[in-house]
Design a protein around this motif. Structure first.
Motif, mmCIF file in Angstrom:
data_model
loop_
_atom_site.group_PDB
_atom_site.id
_atom_site.type_symbol
_atom_site.label_atom_id
_atom_site.label_comp_id
_atom_site.label_asym_id
_atom_site.label_seq_id
_atom_site.Cartn_x
_atom_site.Cartn_y
_atom_site.Cartn_z
ATOM 1 N N THR A 150 73.960 44.854 38.548
ATOM 2 C CA THR A 150 73.281 43.569 38.756
ATOM 3 C C THR A 150 74.271 42.492 39.180
ATOM 4 O OG1 THR A 150 71.628 44.144 37.069
ATOM 5 C CG2 THR A 150 71.762 41.837 37.716
ATOM 6 N N LEU A 151 75.451 42.480 38.574
ATOM 7 C CA LEU A 151 76.466 41.484 38.916
ATOM 8 C C LEU A 151 76.960 41.665 40.359
ATOM 9 C CD1 LEU A 151 78.576 41.375 35.624
ATOM 10 C CD2 LEU A 151 76.875 39.721 36.417
ATOM 11 N N ILE A 152 77.181 42.912 40.761
ATOM 12 C CA ILE A 152 77.622 43.177 42.130
ATOM 13 C C ILE A 152 76.539 42.777 43.120
ATOM 14 C CG2 ILE A 152 78.218 45.006 43.782
ATOM 15 C CD1 ILE A 152 79.551 46.473 41.416
ATOM 16 N N THR A 153 75.292 43.099 42.785
ATOM 17 C CA THR A 153 74.171 42.718 43.650
ATOM 18 C C THR A 153 74.080 41.204 43.762
ATOM 19 O OG1 THR A 153 72.944 44.708 42.999
ATOM 20 C CG2 THR A 153 71.679 42.927 44.019
ATOM 21 N N PHE A 154 74.277 40.518 42.647
ATOM 22 C CA PHE A 154 74.245 39.050 42.647
ATOM 23 C C PHE A 154 75.296 38.466 43.591
ATOM 24 C CE2 PHE A 154 76.588 35.428 40.739
ATOM 25 C CZ PHE A 154 75.693 34.409 41.078
ATOM 26 N N VAL A 155 76.503 38.988 43.543
ATOM 27 C CA VAL A 155 77.580 38.481 44.402
ATOM 28 C C VAL A 155 77.235 38.685 45.877
ATOM 29 C CG1 VAL A 155 79.989 38.780 45.091
ATOM 30 C CG2 VAL A 155 79.378 38.778 42.659
ATOM 31 N N ALA A 156 76.824 39.902 46.220
ATOM 32 C CA ALA A 156 76.483 40.197 47.623
ATOM 33 C C ALA A 156 75.277 39.376 48.071
ATOM 34 C CB ALA A 156 76.195 41.692 47.779
ATOM 35 N N TRP A 157 74.293 39.251 47.199
ATOM 36 C CA TRP A 157 73.074 38.489 47.500
ATOM 37 C C TRP A 157 73.395 37.010 47.688
ATOM 38 C CZ3 TRP A 157 68.446 37.425 43.751
ATOM 39 C CH2 TRP A 157 67.265 37.256 44.488
ATOM 40 N N GLY A 182 70.249 29.884 39.225
ATOM 41 C CA GLY A 182 68.907 30.397 39.495
ATOM 42 C C GLY A 182 68.944 31.776 40.120
ATOM 43 N N LEU A 183 69.840 31.983 41.074
ATOM 44 C CA LEU A 183 69.941 33.283 41.743
ATOM 45 C C LEU A 183 70.432 34.353 40.773
ATOM 46 C CD1 LEU A 183 69.453 34.204 44.723
ATOM 47 C CD2 LEU A 183 71.943 34.271 44.952
ATOM 48 N N PHE A 184 71.348 33.961 39.902
ATOM 49 C CA PHE A 184 71.857 34.881 38.875
ATOM 50 C C PHE A 184 70.710 35.338 37.973
ATOM 51 C CE2 PHE A 184 74.046 35.676 34.767
ATOM 52 C CZ PHE A 184 74.951 36.647 35.188
ATOM 53 N N THR A 185 69.898 34.390 37.543
ATOM 54 C CA THR A 185 68.747 34.712 36.696
ATOM 55 C C THR A 185 67.752 35.591 37.440
ATOM 56 O OG1 THR A 185 68.993 32.542 35.637
ATOM 57 C CG2 THR A 185 66.928 33.721 35.260
ATOM 58 N N ASN A 186 67.482 35.257 38.698
ATOM 59 C CA ASN A 186 66.551 36.055 39.490
ATOM 60 C C ASN A 186 67.051 37.477 39.702
ATOM 61 O OD1 ASN A 186 64.944 33.800 39.689
ATOM 62 N ND2 ASN A 186 65.625 33.251 41.754
ATOM 63 N N SER A 187 68.362 37.637 39.785
ATOM 64 C CA SER A 187 68.935 38.980 39.939
ATOM 65 C C SER A 187 68.556 39.854 38.754
ATOM 66 C CB SER A 187 70.463 38.890 40.068
ATOM 67 O OG SER A 187 70.843 38.213 41.239
ATOM 68 N N PHE A 188 68.565 39.266 37.559
ATOM 69 C CA PHE A 188 68.193 40.025 36.367
ATOM 70 C C PHE A 188 66.687 40.242 36.291
ATOM 71 C CE2 PHE A 188 72.483 39.038 35.053
ATOM 72 C CZ PHE A 188 72.845 40.159 34.307
ATOM 73 N N ILE A 189 65.911 39.215 36.648
ATOM 74 C CA ILE A 189 64.450 39.363 36.632
ATOM 75 C C ILE A 189 64.019 40.511 37.538
ATOM 76 C CG2 ILE A 189 62.269 38.311 37.362
ATOM 77 C CD1 ILE A 189 63.392 35.605 36.545
ATOM 78 N N LEU A 190 64.437 40.459 38.790
ATOM 79 C CA LEU A 190 63.967 41.417 39.793
ATOM 80 C C LEU A 190 64.520 42.814 39.562
ATOM 81 C CD1 LEU A 190 64.308 38.978 42.816
ATOM 82 C CD2 LEU A 190 62.175 39.749 41.760
#
Length: 247
Positions: A150-157, A182-190
């Motif tokens: 999730t953290l790696i996806t967040f960085v790339a996203w 917000g994007l960090f939180t959304n990364s975990f939600i999705l």
């Protein structure tokens, strides 16, 4: 296709395509062209850059997962899902926008505007899920645990988003820290929704609804916002680890 090659191809394709569009936009603006939402040239650039994550998600999914384009389209519109999974998506959204109930408000000038916005954000937002949640993070999770993936996806996203904001001409209007939180939180939600349900449509729908509400809602307590986002992340982690023994 091997996993490492598939992941590398996706990142190179999704980020490379949108970065190339950024370069073209930069050059065009420097010679006097208007490239943003107000011009046909700008809309073309936004479309080409914005489709990058979905396009490369499709290309790599077909090659790596050995599925057809028809299957991806079917998964994108697979609305038939357990009501419990829909309720989970609603719960995440409710907690995310809970601060709006305390000191904030939702502005809707015409009743059909949210519907129009939702349809728009399926194309300008929801499509991203084909790349990030449908291919990229699941591929990462084949070797990495849920949190790391999730953290790696967040960085790339995040990188992808800032390149996109440059293309559409709104990067100067972005509040950096609130946006990243917000994007960090959304990364975990999705990601939690996809791990739990394996349903692309739920991610598309939730992503689109978050985008709509983010544009319609204003105000709300900052401290309560931080608490609600922390709660979302904890719930997401619990759901993800409770849903898949491999992570």
């Amino acid at each position: 296709m091997k996993r490492t090659k598939a992941i590398s191809l996706y990142i190179a394709g999704a980020l490379g395509q949108i970065a190339f569009v950024c370069l073209v936009v930069y050059l065009l603006r420097n010679i006097g062209f208007t490239v943003d939402y107000t011009s046909p040239l700008g809309m073309t650039a936004i479309a080409i850059g914005g489709i990058s994550s979905a396009l490369w998600g499709i290309i790599v999914s077909v090659k790596y997962r050995k599925i057809s384009f028809k299957t991806i389209v079917a998964d994108f519109f697979k609305v038939k899902q357990s009501y419990k999974d829909y309720l989970l998506a609603v719960l995440f959204i409710f907690i995310d926008f809970l601060p709006v109930l305390f000191g904030g408000k939702v502005i809707i000038n015409t009743w059909f505007i949210p519907i129009v916005m939702f349809v728009k954000h399926i194309a300008f937002g929801g499509l991203e899920e084909i790349g990030w949640r449908y291919f990229f993070q699941p591929a990462l999770q084949e070797k990495l645990n849920y949190i790391c993936a999730t953290l790696i996806t967040f960085v790339a996203w995040s990188i992808w988003h800032f390149l996109y904001f440059y293309i559409e001409g709104t990067i100067a209007d972005v509040s950096l820290v609130p946006f990243l939180i917000g994007l960090f939180t959304n990364s975990f939600i999705l990601s939690a929704l996809y791990v739990k349900t394996k349903n692309l449509w739920l991610c598309v729908m939730t992503h689109s609804l978050i985008n709509v509400l983010s544009q319609l809602a204003i105000g709300g307590g900052d401290y309560l916002g931080y608490v609600s986002k922390l709660l979302i992340i904890l719930i997401a982690i619990r759901i993800a680890y409770g849903s898949d023994k491999k992570i």
